[in-house]
Each structure stands twice: as structure tokens, then as C-alpha cells.
Design a protein around this motif. Structure first.
Motif, short mmCIF file in Angstrom:
data_model
loop_
_atom_site.label_atom_id
_atom_site.label_comp_id
_atom_site.label_asym_id
_atom_site.label_seq_id
_atom_site.Cartn_x
_atom_site.Cartn_y
_atom_site.Cartn_z
N ASP A 247 -0.56 -58.92 33.26
CA ASP A 247 -0.47 -60.34 32.90
C ASP A 247 0.63 -60.50 31.84
O ASP A 247 0.53 -59.94 30.76
CB ASP A 247 -1.80 -60.83 32.35
CG ASP A 247 -1.82 -62.34 32.11
OD1 ASP A 247 -0.87 -62.85 31.48
OD2 ASP A 247 -2.76 -63.01 32.54
N TRP A 248 1.68 -61.25 32.15
CA TRP A 248 2.83 -61.31 31.26
C TRP A 248 2.48 -61.91 29.91
O TRP A 248 3.05 -61.51 28.87
CB TRP A 248 3.97 -62.08 31.92
CG TRP A 248 3.90 -63.58 31.81
CD1 TRP A 248 3.27 -64.44 32.65
CD2 TRP A 248 4.48 -64.39 30.77
NE1 TRP A 248 3.41 -65.73 32.22
CE2 TRP A 248 4.16 -65.73 31.07
CE3 TRP A 248 5.24 -64.11 29.63
CZ2 TRP A 248 4.56 -66.79 30.27
CZ3 TRP A 248 5.64 -65.17 28.83
CH2 TRP A 248 5.30 -66.48 29.15
N ARG A 249 1.57 -62.85 29.89
CA ARG A 249 1.18 -63.47 28.61
C ARG A 249 0.50 -62.45 27.71
O ARG A 249 0.81 -62.36 26.51
CB ARG A 249 0.27 -64.66 28.86
CG ARG A 249 0.93 -65.84 29.56
CD ARG A 249 -0.03 -67.03 29.60
NE ARG A 249 0.52 -68.16 30.32
CZ ARG A 249 1.34 -69.07 29.79
NH1 ARG A 249 1.71 -68.94 28.53
NH2 ARG A 249 1.78 -70.09 30.50
N LEU A 250 -0.43 -61.70 28.27
CA LEU A 250 -1.15 -60.70 27.47
C LEU A 250 -0.20 -59.60 27.01
O LEU A 250 -0.29 -59.13 25.86
CB LEU A 250 -2.29 -60.11 28.30
CG LEU A 250 -3.21 -59.12 27.59
CD1 LEU A 250 -3.85 -59.76 26.36
CD2 LEU A 250 -4.28 -58.61 28.54
N LEU A 251 0.71 -59.19 27.89
CA LEU A 251 1.70 -58.17 27.51
C LEU A 251 2.56 -58.67 26.36
O LEU A 251 2.84 -57.92 25.41
CB LEU A 251 2.57 -57.82 28.72
CG LEU A 251 3.71 -56.83 28.47
CD1 LEU A 251 3.18 -55.49 28.02
CD2 LEU A 251 4.56 -56.67 29.73
N GLN A 252 2.99 -59.92 26.42
CA GLN A 252 3.82 -60.50 25.38
C GLN A 252 3.09 -60.54 24.04
O GLN A 252 3.65 -60.21 23.00
CB GLN A 252 4.26 -61.91 25.78
CG GLN A 252 5.17 -62.61 24.79
CD GLN A 252 6.57 -62.03 24.73
OE1 GLN A 252 7.05 -61.46 25.71
NE2 GLN A 252 7.22 -62.15 23.60
N VAL A 253 1.82 -60.91 24.06
CA VAL A 253 1.03 -60.99 22.83
C VAL A 253 0.80 -59.61 22.24
O VAL A 253 0.99 -59.38 21.03
CB VAL A 253 -0.31 -61.70 23.10
CG1 VAL A 253 -1.22 -61.59 21.88
CG2 VAL A 253 -0.07 -63.16 23.44
N ILE A 254 0.39 -58.66 23.08
CA ILE A 254 0.08 -57.32 22.59
C ILE A 254 1.33 -56.62 22.06
O ILE A 254 1.27 -55.82 21.12
CB ILE A 254 -0.59 -56.49 23.70
CG1 ILE A 254 -1.99 -57.04 23.97
CG2 ILE A 254 -0.66 -55.02 23.34
CD1 ILE A 254 -2.75 -56.31 25.04
N GLY A 255 2.47 -56.92 22.65
CA GLY A 255 3.71 -56.31 22.18
C GLY A 255 4.29 -56.97 20.94
O GLY A 255 5.14 -56.38 20.27
N SER A 256 3.82 -58.19 20.63
CA SER A 256 4.40 -58.95 19.50
C SER A 256 3.49 -59.02 18.29
O SER A 256 3.95 -58.95 17.15
CB SER A 256 4.74 -60.37 19.97
OG SER A 256 5.62 -60.37 21.06
N ALA A 257 2.19 -59.19 18.52
CA ALA A 257 1.26 -59.44 17.42
C ALA A 257 1.18 -58.33 16.38
O ALA A 257 1.04 -58.61 15.18
CB ALA A 257 -0.14 -59.74 17.98
N PRO A 258 1.27 -57.03 16.78
CA PRO A 258 1.15 -55.97 15.76
C PRO A 258 2.18 -56.05 14.64
O PRO A 258 1.99 -55.43 13.59
CB PRO A 258 1.32 -54.68 16.58
CG PRO A 258 0.85 -55.04 17.95
CD PRO A 258 1.30 -56.46 18.14
N VAL A 259 3.27 -56.80 14.84
CA VAL A 259 4.29 -56.89 13.79
C VAL A 259 3.72 -57.55 12.54
O VAL A 259 4.22 -57.33 11.42
CB VAL A 259 5.52 -57.67 14.30
CG1 VAL A 259 5.26 -59.16 14.36
CG2 VAL A 259 6.73 -57.39 13.42
#
Length: 422
Positions: A247-259
Motif C-alpha cells: 500500500d503506497w500510503r502506508l509505505l510513505q508513512v512508515i518511510g517518513s515518520a521515523p524522522v
């Protein structure tokens, strides 16, 4: 009068303080690798066909297969056309079945995606047929952000300091990286990608300056390579995340939020002592140098810090200075051309890993993994051959490899499997 370089020699040019700083910078670099290539996994090919629900008003009892056979033309291999449909007519169903439809046109009511795959960027914004090029345009918009960020964030880093630009870039990257997953329109998605590109340039420029300004000259290659290894780790991590999360939305969030976890850097990340001195903030620079000496368990010779003063004769320059001096002009133009060639080949290959006819996830993993030994080897090559010869050898090898690739026979087109893991 002394300078920061002399003091760094006395407190250890690469001690515990510098090691910790380089580690902090390196830990943030995987996010750059993620945002640089994440879209490749969000725009995988999606089977689709024109929406032909208009026939439902004529034939209520038709099966899905019968409706598609009546409303969609087929290709030479027997599959349905993805971007064409038969022109709707105001006929009875019996007439349509008896005489068939011949006139075709482009999809007028959107598209249907028959697969049960997770939501992708292609599905979300219908990036197919006439809109297919929009995915490439969004990547170009991101690259424009990198260019704009390079032009803006460099001067900002000189005016306001390395630390503020780094912290602000991380904040903006986190906010717009997560927000990009919830955009309602594709133009807004592109706008957020542009801003992400700006922050990536801000981080690349400012972290490089901060790291190299705190270490001795002989350790600068090690500092640069360490950050590049972090970038490669981000590429490898992206391959695993994209394989597990479709799911592109979930991938985008998981790849961005840890920052956002990097908020602790507010208390850990120091400013550049060299920058502080050039701005006349000598006392702040002395405090940081004393802290560095304490962490390195070294003692700065008495009176050395008191001799630290900004160079009154030094004047701030600008980008035009690179072209006024004949020698600087020649070097600048040559290096710009080298960067152009390197970027053209590197991104030309890296942004097309899905076109190699191999598994895109393994290919991405390999692309990231091979960069680690390649970048580490650069340290020894630079010491052995020097900058000029090392650059020439690498360019020749890269060019030769590109030419050899064109000689590899293409036996058949392999299908790349984007289906979710069992």
C-alpha cells in the motif's frame, strides 16, 4: 592568532566527539535514500481497462466477461486493450450482440483495475494511458526540488548556520513526507515531492559541511564515505519495506515518520565551530571546542583558545568568484561536467531498476549493497591514486561498463512480479 584547524589538531582530529557527530549524521542518511527511490515501487504496472459500465444500462444480465467482450477490443495477443474501448452506441442489446461494435475511442469514463493488489500510486491517481507520463513528471518535479534546494539551502547554511538548516530540513521532511500519503490530488502530491527534494538538498549540503568542518583534513574522506554508506543502507531498507508493504500510503508513512525520532538531535547536534568563528561568535566556538576536547579526553594548550579570532582579512565570497579566477573557472566547469555525467548515469540506472527484467526488489537491494564496498574502497583509492587519477579511472571504468551493457544480448522480455508475498 590561531584558527580552528590548529585547535582540532590539539584535541584530536577524529576523536570520540567527531565519531559521535559523524554517527549522528550517518543515522539520518537512510531517509534520503528512501525518498530518492521510494516512488519506483509506488508506480508499478497495474493491469487495467476502460470503464464500460455504460452497457449495464442495456444488458442487465450480462456477466463481466460478456460485457468486456462486447465493449473492449483485443490486442494481437488476445488480451483486452488497456487504453481503448468501443464507442458507446444507443442500440438494443440484441443489435450489439448481432452486429458488434467496430469504432473505438480512448477511455471516456475512467479505468477499472481488476487485480486485488494493494492501493498503489497508479490506482490512486489513474496514472495510466494518457496519464502514464505523470509519474515520470512527478519524479522530475522532485529533482527540481533538489536543484532548488541546492541553490537555496547552501546560502542559508552559510547565513544561519549548519545546525538550524539541518534541523529545519528534518522537520519539513517529516511533515511533508507523511502528508504526501494523504493528499487528495496528484498536483498536491507533486508539490510535496518538490518540498521533499528541497529538504534532501538541505540535508546533503549542511550535514556534509558540518561533518567535514569538525574533523581534520585527512579524515574528511572518511566522513563523506560514512554518510554515503548511510544512504546505501536506506536503499537496501527501502527494498525490504517495499516488498513487505504494498500500500503506497502506508509505505510513505512508515518511510517518513521515523524522522521525527531525530528530535533528540536538538540536544545532541552541535554547530560548526568554524562557522561560529567566521560569524564572530568566538566565545560560542570556544565552548564547543572545550566540550569536544573533554569528550576526546584531550587538553587544549593554555592560551590557544584565547588566540582564536575571526580572520579580519577574510571576505565572504559568492558563486561568481568561481568564474572570475581562471583556475577556479576551469576546475568548476570540469567538475560540473563530471557531476552531470555521473548523475546522468547513476540516476538513469537507479531510477529504472524496474525495467531490467529482473525482480525489482532484489535489484534495488543489490544496487544499495554494491554501493557500500564501492564507497569504502574510495578511501583507499583516494590515498593511493589521488583525487585526479581516481576520478579519471572511475569515469573510464563506468563508461566502459555502460558500453558493454549495450552488447549484452536481449533474449526475451522477462516479466517482473509485483504481486504481494504469500
Amino acid at each position: 592568532m590561531t584558527d580552528v584547524g590548529e585547535i582540532l589538531k590539539s584535541l584530536n582530529e577524529f576523536g570520540r566527539f567527531q565519531f559521535g557527530l559523524v554517527l549522528l549524521i550517518t543515522l539520518s542518511c537512510p531517509f534520503i535514500g528512501f525518498h530518492m527511490f521510494s516512488q519506483l515501487f509506488m508506480v508499478a504496472h497495474e493491469p487495467h481497462h476502460c470503464n464500460t459500465s455504460w452497457l449495464a444500462g442495456v444488458g442487465f444480465n450480462l456477466t463481466e466477461e460478456e460485457r468486456l467482450n462486447l465493449t473492449l477490443p483485443r490486442t494481437s495477443d488476445g488480451t483486452f486493450e488497456e487504453c481503448l474501448m468501443y464507442t458507446p452506441v444507443d442500440w438494443e442489446l440484441d443489435a450489439i450482440v448481432r452486429y458488434g461494435l467496430n469504432s473505438t475511442e480512448k477511455c471516456r469514463d475512467g479505468w477499472v483495475y481488476p487485480s486485488e493488489r494493494e492501493l498503489s500510486l497508479v490506482k490512486q491517481f489513474d496514472l495510466v494511458c494518457d496519464r502514464k507520463d505523470l509519474s515520470d513528471i512527478s519524479q522530475s518535479v522532485y529533482m527540481m526540488g533538489l536543484l532548488f534546494g541546492a541553490l537555496v539551502c547552501g546560502p542559508l547554511s552559510d547565513w544561519f548556520g549548519r545546525r538550524p538548516v539541518i534541523l529545519l530540513s528534518w522537520l519539513v521532511q517529516g511533515v511533508f513526507g507523511v502528508a504526501a500519503a494523504f493528499v487528495p490530488t496528484f498536483p498536491l502530491y507533486c508539490a510535496f515531492r518538490f518540498l521533499l527534494g528541497v529538504t534532501i538538498s538541505g540535508l546533503a549540503i549542511s550535514t556534509l559541511a558540518l561533518g567535514t568542518e569538525w574533523v581534520g583534513v585527512t579524515y574528511r574522506p572518511h566522513t563523506v564515505v560514512a554518510t554515503h554508506v548511510g544512504f546505501a543502507v536506506g536503499q537496501m531498507t527501502l527494498a525490504g519495506l517495499a516488498y513487505a508493504i504494498r500500500d503506497w500510503r502506508l509505505l510513505q508513512v512508515i518511510g517518513s515518520a521515523p524522522v521525527f525520532a531525530l528530535v533528540v538531535y536538538l540536544w545532541l547536534l552541535p554547530e560548526s565551530a568554524r562557522w561560529l568563528v567566521t560569524k564572530g561568535k568566538v566565545e560560542d566556538a570556544r565552548k564547543l571546542l572545550r566540550k569536544a576536547a573533554a569528550m576526546n579526553k584531550r587538553t587544549i594548550p593554555p592560551g590557544l583558545l584565547e588566540q582564536l579570532q575571526p580572520d579580519a582579512k577574510a571576505k565572504s565570497g559568492n558563486i561568481l568568484d568561481l568564474f572570475i579566477n581562471p583556475h577556479l573557472r576551469k576546475v568548476t566547469l570540469l567538475m560540473s561536467f563530471v557531476w552531470f555525467v555521473n548523475s546522468l548515469v547513476y540516476y538513469g540506472l537507479s531510477l529504472n531498476v524496474g525495467s531490467f527484467g529482473l525482480d525489482i526488489y532484489l535489484t534495488q537491494l543489490f544496487f544499495g549493497a554494491v554501493e557500500i564496498p564501492a564507497r569504502v574502497t574510495c578511501i583507499f583509492l583516494l590515498q593511493w591514486l589521488g583525487r585526479k587519477k581516481c576520478q579519471a579511472v572511475c569515469l573510464l571504468l563506468g563508461g566502459a561498463a555502460c558500453l558493454l551493457i549495450t552488447a549484452v544480448p536481449k533474449d526475451h522480455d522477462a516479466e517482473v512480479d509485483f504481486d504481494a508475498p504469500d
